[in-house]
Design a protein around this motif. Structure first.
Motif, short mmCIF file in Angstrom:
data_model
loop_
_atom_site.label_atom_id
_atom_site.label_comp_id
_atom_site.label_asym_id
_atom_site.label_seq_id
_atom_site.Cartn_x
_atom_site.Cartn_y
_atom_site.Cartn_z
N LEU A 21 59.51 115.24 154.79
CA LEU A 21 58.53 114.42 154.08
C LEU A 21 57.91 115.16 152.90
O LEU A 21 57.52 114.55 151.90
CB LEU A 21 57.43 113.96 155.04
N ALA A 22 57.83 116.48 152.98
CA ALA A 22 57.14 117.26 151.96
C ALA A 22 57.75 117.08 150.57
O ALA A 22 57.04 117.11 149.57
CB ALA A 22 57.16 118.75 152.34
N ARG A 23 59.06 116.86 150.50
CA ARG A 23 59.73 116.70 149.20
C ARG A 23 59.50 115.33 148.58
O ARG A 23 59.66 115.15 147.38
CB ARG A 23 61.23 116.93 149.35
N PHE A 24 59.17 114.35 149.40
CA PHE A 24 59.11 112.96 148.94
C PHE A 24 57.89 112.73 148.05
O PHE A 24 56.76 113.04 148.44
CB PHE A 24 59.07 112.03 150.15
N LYS A 25 58.11 112.17 146.86
CA LYS A 25 57.05 112.08 145.85
C LYS A 25 56.30 110.75 145.83
O LYS A 25 55.32 110.62 145.11
CB LYS A 25 57.66 112.31 144.45
N TYR A 26 56.78 109.75 146.58
CA TYR A 26 56.24 108.40 146.41
C TYR A 26 55.64 107.87 147.71
O TYR A 26 55.84 106.72 148.09
CB TYR A 26 57.34 107.47 145.91
N LYS A 27 54.90 108.72 148.41
CA LYS A 27 54.36 108.37 149.73
C LYS A 27 53.44 107.15 149.68
O LYS A 27 53.35 106.41 150.66
CB LYS A 27 53.60 109.56 150.31
N ASP A 28 52.74 106.95 148.58
CA ASP A 28 51.80 105.83 148.48
C ASP A 28 52.48 104.53 148.08
O ASP A 28 51.89 103.45 148.23
CB ASP A 28 50.69 106.15 147.46
N ALA A 29 53.69 104.59 147.59
CA ALA A 29 54.34 103.40 147.06
C ALA A 29 55.51 102.90 147.92
O ALA A 29 55.82 101.70 147.90
CB ALA A 29 54.84 103.67 145.64
N ILE A 30 56.14 103.80 148.67
CA ILE A 30 57.36 103.45 149.41
C ILE A 30 57.25 103.94 150.85
O ILE A 30 56.81 105.06 151.10
CB ILE A 30 58.60 104.08 148.73
N LYS A 31 57.66 103.11 151.76
CA LYS A 31 57.64 103.49 153.18
C LYS A 31 58.65 104.60 153.43
O LYS A 31 59.81 104.51 153.06
CB LYS A 31 57.97 102.28 154.06
#
Length: 240
Positions: free
Chosen positions: A54-64
Motif C-alpha cells: 500500500l505504501a507505493r500507491f499514490k491515490y488512496k483518497d480517490a481509488i479503492k
C-alpha cells in the motif's frame, strides 16, 4: 513540450486500447504506484487497485485499494471483474499457472485479461542475446540481485517469456488470445538481422512440412509481425 524519454509508452498504449472497450469493473493487479488505475478511473471505468504494498500507491483518497498477495487466493468472489490488468508482473511470478487460474476465476465470462511483459523477441533483444547470452531487461542475475540489500524481492525478473510460453500459459488457464499489441516500436537499426530471421523461418517451415512435422506457419506469422520484431513490450489481451 513533453520529452520522449519522460513518456510512459506502455501506459499510453494500454489506455489507448482501453478507450475503445466497453466500460466495466477493472482490477489493476500489481498496481504499483497506481498510475494505470488513475487513468482508467478518469476514463470512466470502475477500478479497484490491488497490490501487496500500500505504501507505493499514490491515490488512496480517490481509488479503492485492496491488499492482494498474488501468490494466494485473492479476496474477490468468482465472476467479479470485466477486466484484469496485469502490467509487467508475469515475469516476476514463481507460480504463474496458479496465478492465471485465479485470475480466470475472478473474471466474468467473456471478461478480458490485459497483460504485458518485456518483449524478448524483438530485434534489439535478439542481438543482445547473440552478444551477451541474455535478453533485454533480463541482464541481471536474480540470485545476485537477492544478495543486494537494496533490492526488493518482488522486483526480480525471474522468467523471460517468449510469446510461445505466454500463449501456452494463457490457453491452459482457460483464455483465448484476442489481440497482440505493443508500447513503442524501436530497434530499427537492427534491420540487418531481419533477412536472416525471415530466411530461417521460411526454411524451418518448409523443412518441417516436408518431413510431416509441425506446421510453423501460424506461429511464424506472429513472430514476424512488427509488434514482435520491433515492439518494446509484448502486450496481450486474452478473453475468458
Amino acid at each position: 513540450m513533453v520529452k520522449k524519454k519522460n513518456i510512459n509508452f506502455l501506459l499510453e498504449s494500454v489506455i489507448s486500447n482501453f478507450s475503445g472497450l466497453p466500460k466495466g469493473k477493472v482490477l489493476d493487479l500489481g498496481c504499483g504506484d497506481g498510475d494505470y488505475s488513475k487513468r482508467l478511473k478518469d476514463l470512466g471505468f470502475d477500478v479497484i487497485a490491488g497490490d501487496i504494498d500500500l505504501a507505493r500507491f499514490k491515490y488512496k483518497d480517490a481509488i479503492k485499494f485492496e491488499h492482494c498477495d498474488i501468490t494466494k487466493e485473492m479476496p474477490f468472489p468468482a465472476d467479479c471483474f470485466d477486466y484484469v490488468l496485469l502490467m509487467e508482473v508475469v515475469e516476476h511470478l514463481r507460480s504463474p499457472y496458479a496465478v492465471m487460474s485465479e485470475i480466470n476465476r475472478i473474471l466474468k465470462k467473456n471478461g478480458s485479461l490485459i497483460l504485458s511483459t518485456p518483449n524478448i523477441l524483438n530485434l534489439k533483444s535478439r542481438f543482445r542475446f547473440l552478444i551477451e547470452g541474455v535478453y533485454e531487461y533480463f541482464r541481471a542475475t536474480p540470485l545476485d540481485q537477492l544478495k543486494n540489500p537494496k533490492e526488493v524481492i518482488f522486483n526480480l525478473h525471474l522468467v523471460p517469456y517468449r510469446y510461445h510460453e505466454l500463449e501456452y500459459l494463457l490457453t491452459v488457464a482457460g483464455f483465448k488470445i484476442e489481440n497482440i499489441f505493443t508500447s513503442i516500436y524501436e530497434g530499427h537499426e537492427m534491420w540487418f538481422l531481419l533477412p536472416i530471421i525471415k530466411f530461417q523461418s521460411w526454411q524451418k517451415e518448409r523443412r518441417s512440412l516436408r518431413r510431416g512435422g509441425m506446421d510453423f506457419r501460424r506461429i511464424n506469422k506472429i513472430l514476424l509481425s512488427k509488434e514482435l520484431l520491433y515492439g518494446r513490450h509484448l502486450i496481450i489481451r486474452a478473453i475468458k
